[in-house]
Design a protein around this motif. Structure first.
Motif, mmCIF file in Angstrom:
data_model
loop_
_atom_site.group_PDB
_atom_site.id
_atom_site.type_symbol
_atom_site.label_atom_id
_atom_site.label_comp_id
_atom_site.label_asym_id
_atom_site.label_seq_id
_atom_site.Cartn_x
_atom_site.Cartn_y
_atom_site.Cartn_z
ATOM 1 N N VAL A 192 0.829 -1.209 0.000
ATOM 2 C CA VAL A 192 0.000 0.000 0.000
ATOM 3 C C VAL A 192 0.860 1.255 0.000
ATOM 4 N N ALA A 193 1.906 1.278 0.825
ATOM 5 C CA ALA A 193 2.758 2.461 0.900
ATOM 6 C C ALA A 193 3.410 2.763 -0.449
ATOM 7 N N PHE A 241 -1.572 10.928 -1.310
ATOM 8 C CA PHE A 241 -1.629 11.434 0.068
ATOM 9 C C PHE A 241 -3.049 11.527 0.611
ATOM 10 N N SER A 242 -4.029 11.800 -0.256
ATOM 11 C CA SER A 242 -5.358 12.140 0.245
ATOM 12 C C SER A 242 -6.173 10.942 0.719
ATOM 13 N N VAL A 243 -5.796 9.729 0.318
ATOM 14 C CA VAL A 243 -6.482 8.541 0.833
ATOM 15 C C VAL A 243 -5.642 7.826 1.893
ATOM 16 N N MET A 246 -6.818 6.929 5.520
ATOM 17 C CA MET A 246 -7.639 5.744 5.760
ATOM 18 C C MET A 246 -6.793 4.475 5.824
ATOM 19 N N ASP A 247 -5.580 4.541 5.308
ATOM 20 C CA ASP A 247 -4.656 3.410 5.426
ATOM 21 C C ASP A 247 -4.066 3.337 6.837
ATOM 22 N N LYS A 314 3.414 5.891 5.397
ATOM 23 C CA LYS A 314 3.230 4.477 5.721
ATOM 24 C C LYS A 314 1.968 3.974 5.041
ATOM 25 N N GLY A 315 1.893 2.665 4.859
ATOM 26 C CA GLY A 315 0.725 2.072 4.248
ATOM 27 C C GLY A 315 -0.022 1.117 5.158
ATOM 28 N N THR A 316 0.454 0.957 6.373
ATOM 29 C CA THR A 316 -0.169 0.041 7.337
ATOM 30 C C THR A 316 -0.816 0.828 8.471
ATOM 31 N N LYS A 317 -1.732 0.181 9.165
ATOM 32 C CA LYS A 317 -2.454 0.837 10.246
ATOM 33 C C LYS A 317 -1.485 1.209 11.377
ATOM 34 N N GLN A 318 -1.518 2.486 11.737
ATOM 35 C CA GLN A 318 -0.651 3.000 12.797
ATOM 36 C C GLN A 318 -1.401 3.250 14.098
ATOM 37 N N PHE A 319 -2.727 3.355 14.002
ATOM 38 C CA PHE A 319 -3.534 3.695 15.188
ATOM 39 C C PHE A 319 -4.749 2.789 15.240
ATOM 40 N N ASP A 320 -4.955 2.130 16.378
ATOM 41 C CA ASP A 320 -6.123 1.260 16.581
ATOM 42 C C ASP A 320 -7.203 2.016 17.349
#
Length: 320
Positions: A192-193, A241-243, A246-247, A314-320
């Motif tokens: 994703v990144a 950058f704009s989506v 949500m990643d 980054k392309g992975t979830k950073q915040f749960d």
């Protein structure tokens, strides 16, 4: 709105639906329709029309937008609109919290991680790019009538339907950016990144080239073409950058979008003012030197922003 999209569409497929692409379609429609409305019914009618459109959107949101979570299988996915409704929702969740133990309670009660988000380099990569995007966007949009009048010796109002072309292409290319990101992720097996960085880089590098071509335009065709290329390629960069919020933070996407859009709004205020100062310092809007300098500054800002995104996004979830 940004926080609800993951409830409708799974990542990464949601990237193919650019949330804010519709604003450019709205800009095109406004340029085409609002002058006639003002001429027929007076300037005050514009405020009434825009207010009516806003109320219409609110009605649609109340009907179909609030219960996205419920449609995805959540027992109560509706967004509370008042403190009383929120309290009732909390009361309904208490039995579930007690049944699942204290760990579930901690999850429900956890506040948004504001501190972590504000310290996150991935968030700031989005913020910086939002600032750069809107600096260039507002430069072109706000100074477009002056550019056509002083550089091309044409009145923007005289172009008719043609003056909506940059915004129509920007709407189209914003969606193309999301589609291209999906192709890279799903078909080409990019992470994703890497996909977000690729789309962002293609869009912003192309926008830099287009921006630097605008002052060299010599007539209506070249002026409309370079303006359309600039707006279209800026729209394409939104697939990067704009989506990305949500990643990295699907649960808090609206908050990250709010932070980055604040930077974008500031960029509009700063960029329009700085451009005016540059043009005045160069001898006025009729001096091509001022336009070259103003567009060069916007291009440098875009270049710096895409480098920041390529390093820190980054392309992975950073915040749960």
């Amino acid at each position: 709105m940004c926080s609800r999209v993951p409830s409708y569409l799974p990542i990464p497929a949601h990237a193919n639906f650019q949330l804010l692409a519709g604003m450019y379609l709205g800009s095109a429609a406004a340029m085409l329709v609002l002058p006639s409305v003002a001429a027929a019914f007076g300037p005050a009618s514009l405020l009434r029309l825009v207010g009516l459109l806003g109320l219409s959107w609110l009605a649609m949101w109340l009907i179909v937008g609030r219960d996205a979570g419920a449609r995805r299988g959540s027992a109560d996915g509706r967004i509370p609109l008042t403190a009383m409704e929120a309290e009732k929702k909390s009361d309904r969740q208490q039995p579930l919290i007690r049944a699942n133990g204290s760990a579930s309670a901690a999850v429900v009660a956890a506040p948004p991680p504001w501190g972590r988000m504000l310290r996150s380099s991935a968030v700031w990569a989005i913020v910086v790019n939002n600032f750069a995007f809107h600096y260039a966007f507002y430069l072109v949009m706000n100074w477009l009538p002056t550019y056509f009048d002083s550089v091309l010796r044409l009145e923007l109002a005289s172009l008719g339907v043609l003056k909506t072309l940059p915004y129509l292409v920007m709407f189209l290319m914003s969606n193309v950016g999301g589609w291209l990101g999906d192709i890279l992720i799903i078909s080409r097996q990019h992470n994703v990144a890497a996909a977000r960085k690729a789309v962002n880089t293609i869009g912003m590098v192309s926008a830099i080239v287009s921006l630097m071509l605008m002052p060299s335009a010599t007539g209506m065709i070249s002026g409309v073409l370079t303006t359309t290329l600039t707006m279209g390629t800026l729209g394409l960069s939104r697939g990067g950058f704009s989506v990305n919020h949500m990643d990295i933070a699907p649960k808090y996407a609206g908050m990250v979008m709010g932070i980055s859009n604040t930077a974008g709004t500031l960029a509009g205020v700063i960029g329009v003012a700085v451009t005016g100062y540059i043009l005045d310092a160069a001898g006025g809007a009729s001096s091509l030197a001022g336009w070259w300098r103003a567009h060069l500054l916007a291009s440098v800002i875009l270049l710096g922003a895409l480098m920041v995104f390529n390093v820190f996004a980054k392309g992975t979830k950073q915040f749960d």
